[in-house]
Design a protein around this motif. Structure first.
Motif, PDB file in Angstrom:
ATOM      1  N   THR A   1     -12.580   5.723   2.480  1.00  0.00           N
ATOM      2  CA  THR A   1     -11.918   4.421   1.720  1.00  0.00           C
ATOM      3  C   THR A   1     -12.751   4.312   0.461  1.00  0.00           C
ATOM      4  O   THR A   1     -13.811   3.966   0.522  1.00  0.00           O
ATOM      5  CB  THR A   1     -11.812   3.458   2.782  1.00  0.00           C
ATOM      6  OG1 THR A   1     -11.068   3.984   3.837  1.00  0.00           O
ATOM      7  CG2 THR A   1     -10.962   2.217   1.974  1.00  0.00           C
TER       8      THR A   1
ATOM      9  N   SER B   1     -12.197   2.239  -3.686  1.00  0.00           N
ATOM     10  CA  SER B   1     -11.228   1.126  -4.422  1.00  0.00           C
ATOM     11  C   SER B   1     -10.025   1.627  -4.872  1.00  0.00           C
ATOM     12  O   SER B   1      -9.120   0.761  -5.164  1.00  0.00           O
ATOM     13  CB  SER B   1     -12.094   0.719  -5.731  1.00  0.00           C
ATOM     14  OG  SER B   1     -12.536   1.925  -6.494  1.00  0.00           O
ATOM     15  N   SER B   2      -9.558   3.043  -4.974  1.00  0.00           N
ATOM     16  CA  SER B   2      -8.450   3.486  -5.300  1.00  0.00           C
ATOM     17  C   SER B   2      -8.384   4.512  -4.428  1.00  0.00           C
ATOM     18  O   SER B   2      -8.966   5.100  -3.740  1.00  0.00           O
ATOM     19  CB  SER B   2      -8.312   3.395  -6.607  1.00  0.00           C
ATOM     20  OG  SER B   2      -9.176   4.582  -7.169  1.00  0.00           O
ATOM     21  N   ASN B   3      -6.979   5.266  -4.685  1.00  0.00           N
ATOM     22  CA  ASN B   3      -6.744   6.434  -4.017  1.00  0.00           C
ATOM     23  C   ASN B   3      -5.902   7.586  -4.731  1.00  0.00           C
ATOM     24  O   ASN B   3      -4.812   8.182  -4.473  1.00  0.00           O
ATOM     25  CB  ASN B   3      -5.834   5.890  -2.776  1.00  0.00           C
ATOM     26  CG  ASN B   3      -5.874   7.148  -1.488  1.00  0.00           C
ATOM     27  OD1 ASN B   3      -6.385   8.036  -1.845  1.00  0.00           O
ATOM     28  ND2 ASN B   3      -4.971   6.918  -0.674  1.00  0.00           N
TER      29      ASN B   3
ATOM     30  N   TYR C   1      -7.958  -3.345   4.014  1.00  0.00           N
ATOM     31  CA  TYR C   1      -8.400  -3.116   2.641  1.00  0.00           C
ATOM     32  C   TYR C   1      -7.448  -1.855   2.280  1.00  0.00           C
ATOM     33  O   TYR C   1      -7.011  -1.831   0.964  1.00  0.00           O
ATOM     34  CB  TYR C   1      -9.785  -2.435   2.574  1.00  0.00           C
ATOM     35  CG  TYR C   1     -10.328  -2.390   1.314  1.00  0.00           C
ATOM     36  CD1 TYR C   1     -10.731  -3.455   0.526  1.00  0.00           C
ATOM     37  CD2 TYR C   1     -10.111  -0.992   0.779  1.00  0.00           C
ATOM     38  CE1 TYR C   1     -11.199  -3.073  -0.595  1.00  0.00           C
ATOM     39  CE2 TYR C   1     -10.785  -0.685  -0.451  1.00  0.00           C
ATOM     40  CZ  TYR C   1     -11.198  -1.683  -1.277  1.00  0.00           C
ATOM     41  OH  TYR C   1     -11.692  -1.399  -2.647  1.00  0.00           O
ATOM     42  N   GLN C   2      -7.475  -0.743   2.954  1.00  0.00           N
ATOM     43  CA  GLN C   2      -6.482   0.268   2.423  1.00  0.00           C
ATOM     44  C   GLN C   2      -4.870  -0.254   2.047  1.00  0.00           C
ATOM     45  O   GLN C   2      -4.330   0.230   1.248  1.00  0.00           O
ATOM     46  CB  GLN C   2      -6.424   1.271   3.383  1.00  0.00           C
ATOM     47  CG  GLN C   2      -7.626   2.239   3.730  1.00  0.00           C
ATOM     48  CD  GLN C   2      -7.786   3.200   5.038  1.00  0.00           C
ATOM     49  OE1 GLN C   2      -6.555   3.204   5.760  1.00  0.00           O
ATOM     50  NE2 GLN C   2      -8.670   4.205   5.166  1.00  0.00           N
ATOM     51  N   GLN C   3      -4.526  -1.022   2.805  1.00  0.00           N
ATOM     52  CA  GLN C   3      -3.119  -1.534   2.809  1.00  0.00           C
ATOM     53  C   GLN C   3      -3.095  -2.381   1.303  1.00  0.00           C
ATOM     54  O   GLN C   3      -2.098  -2.456   0.702  1.00  0.00           O
ATOM     55  CB  GLN C   3      -2.797  -2.469   3.828  1.00  0.00           C
ATOM     56  CG  GLN C   3      -2.395  -1.524   5.130  1.00  0.00           C
ATOM     57  CD  GLN C   3      -1.143  -0.631   4.969  1.00  0.00           C
ATOM     58  OE1 GLN C   3       0.002  -0.989   4.473  1.00  0.00           O
ATOM     59  NE2 GLN C   3      -1.620   0.573   5.236  1.00  0.00           N
ATOM     60  N   GLN C   4      -4.092  -3.011   1.072  1.00  0.00           N
ATOM     61  CA  GLN C   4      -4.363  -3.925   0.055  1.00  0.00           C
ATOM     62  C   GLN C   4      -4.527  -2.912  -1.236  1.00  0.00           C
ATOM     63  O   GLN C   4      -4.073  -3.194  -2.428  1.00  0.00           O
ATOM     64  CB  GLN C   4      -5.258  -4.834  -0.165  1.00  0.00           C
ATOM     65  CG  GLN C   4      -5.081  -5.788   1.042  1.00  0.00           C
ATOM     66  CD  GLN C   4      -6.320  -6.931   1.207  1.00  0.00           C
ATOM     67  OE1 GLN C   4      -7.319  -6.497   0.907  1.00  0.00           O
ATOM     68  NE2 GLN C   4      -6.018  -7.857   1.951  1.00  0.00           N
ATOM     69  N   LYS C   5      -5.596  -1.988  -1.022  1.00  0.00           N
ATOM     70  CA  LYS C   5      -5.813  -1.189  -2.436  1.00  0.00           C
ATOM     71  C   LYS C   5      -5.660   0.179  -2.562  1.00  0.00           C
ATOM     72  O   LYS C   5      -5.617   0.743  -3.538  1.00  0.00           O
ATOM     73  CB  LYS C   5      -7.421  -1.205  -2.491  1.00  0.00           C
ATOM     74  CG  LYS C   5      -7.976  -2.809  -2.319  1.00  0.00           C
ATOM     75  CD  LYS C   5      -8.011  -3.572  -3.835  1.00  0.00           C
ATOM     76  CE  LYS C   5      -8.872  -4.819  -3.743  1.00  0.00           C
ATOM     77  NZ  LYS C   5      -8.608  -5.309  -5.029  1.00  0.00           N
ATOM     78  N   ASN C   6      -5.083   0.763  -1.373  1.00  0.00           N
ATOM     79  CA  ASN C   6      -5.007   2.460  -1.472  1.00  0.00           C
ATOM     80  C   ASN C   6      -3.388   2.770  -1.650  1.00  0.00           C
ATOM     81  O   ASN C   6      -3.228   4.087  -0.978  1.00  0.00           O
ATOM     82  CB  ASN C   6      -5.953   2.848  -0.184  1.00  0.00           C
ATOM     83  CG  ASN C   6      -7.218   2.685  -0.495  1.00  0.00           C
ATOM     84  OD1 ASN C   6      -7.913   3.027   0.398  1.00  0.00           O
ATOM     85  ND2 ASN C   6      -7.778   2.280  -1.669  1.00  0.00           N
TER      86      ASN C   6
ATOM     87  N   SER D   1      -1.334   4.196  -6.853  1.00  0.00           N
ATOM     88  CA  SER D   1      -2.412   4.643  -7.940  1.00  0.00           C
ATOM     89  C   SER D   1      -2.345   3.688  -8.955  1.00  0.00           C
ATOM     90  O   SER D   1      -1.282   2.666  -9.268  1.00  0.00           O
ATOM     91  CB  SER D   1      -2.110   6.089  -8.290  1.00  0.00           C
ATOM     92  OG  SER D   1      -0.914   6.054  -9.185  1.00  0.00           O
TER      93      SER D   1
ATOM     94  N   SER E   1       1.073   4.911   1.794  1.00  0.00           N
ATOM     95  CA  SER E   1       1.957   3.912   1.623  1.00  0.00           C
ATOM     96  C   SER E   1       3.541   4.325   2.423  1.00  0.00           C
ATOM     97  O   SER E   1       4.203   3.231   2.855  1.00  0.00           O
ATOM     98  CB  SER E   1       2.831   3.981   0.257  1.00  0.00           C
ATOM     99  OG  SER E   1       3.262   5.085  -0.159  1.00  0.00           O
TER     100      SER E   1
END
Length: 184
Positions: A59, A61-63, A164-169, A172, A181
């Motif tokens: 994980t 800051s982005s994906n 965090y993943q739900q908020q940031k990942n 793109s 998603s």
């Protein structure tokens, strides 16, 4: 100077295994989209066959890589020798994302050491391999892996990382959705 191969030879495999750092490159199809280049460490790269590789993606800051792969599949890996002899190795291919909910997850995940904050596994079929001289790459001394990302994920805990993943990942920089998603 550059040499091309159809697969990862035994000699190139030895080179890859000796590196402590690699870079992953991907890009959206849009000519105005952001090209992504990410450094990776923590012994998370595996050679599955002469034309297939995978890395354990933690994980962050982005994906971006996952979003780009979902859109067009293009991926490049680069390894640099930071000690003698000089060499740069690039692996070009088509990749896809394996999520923990996938039927392929357990077989692939068992190839890696368990790390807190694991998000997905990126798998790529390699269709072109290139070496180049690397004469311009500086010499560096390896001192060890940073533990900050592992410590961050440990402190957050499994639920905190998922939040965090739900908020940031999920999306793109360019608004492309990621495979995360689609999770419930």
């Amino acid at each position: 100077m550059a040499k091309f191969f159809d697969c990862i030879t035994e000699e190139l495999q030895s080179f890859i295994v000796a590196q402590h750092l690699f870079f992953v490159g991907s890009a959206p199809l849009s000519p105005t989209g952001h090209i992504n280049l990410s450094p990776k460490g923590l012994d998370c790269f595996r050679i599955l066959s002469p034309n297939r590789v995978a890395y354990l993606d933690l994980t962050g800051s982005s994906n971006e890589t996952s979003a780009h792969l979902q859109e067009n599949g293009r991926i490049t890996f680069m390894f640099c020798a930071f000690k003698e002899p000089p060499c740069i190795l690039r692996l070009y291919g088509q990749g896809h994302t394996i999520l923990p909910s996938s039927t392929q997850w357990n077989a692939l995940y068992s190839l890696f050491s368990s790390l807190p904050g694991t998000r997905q596994i990126i798998v790529a079929h390699i269709d072109k391999v290139q070496t180049s001289c690397g004469l311009g790459v500086p010499l560096y001394e390896y001192r060890g892996q940073r533990q900050a990302l592992v410590n961050w994920a440990t402190k957050k805990g499994e639920q905190g990382v998922q939040d965090y993943q739900q908020q940031k990942n999920l999306v793109s920089l360019d608004g492309l959705s990621t495979p995360l998603s689609k999770l419930p």
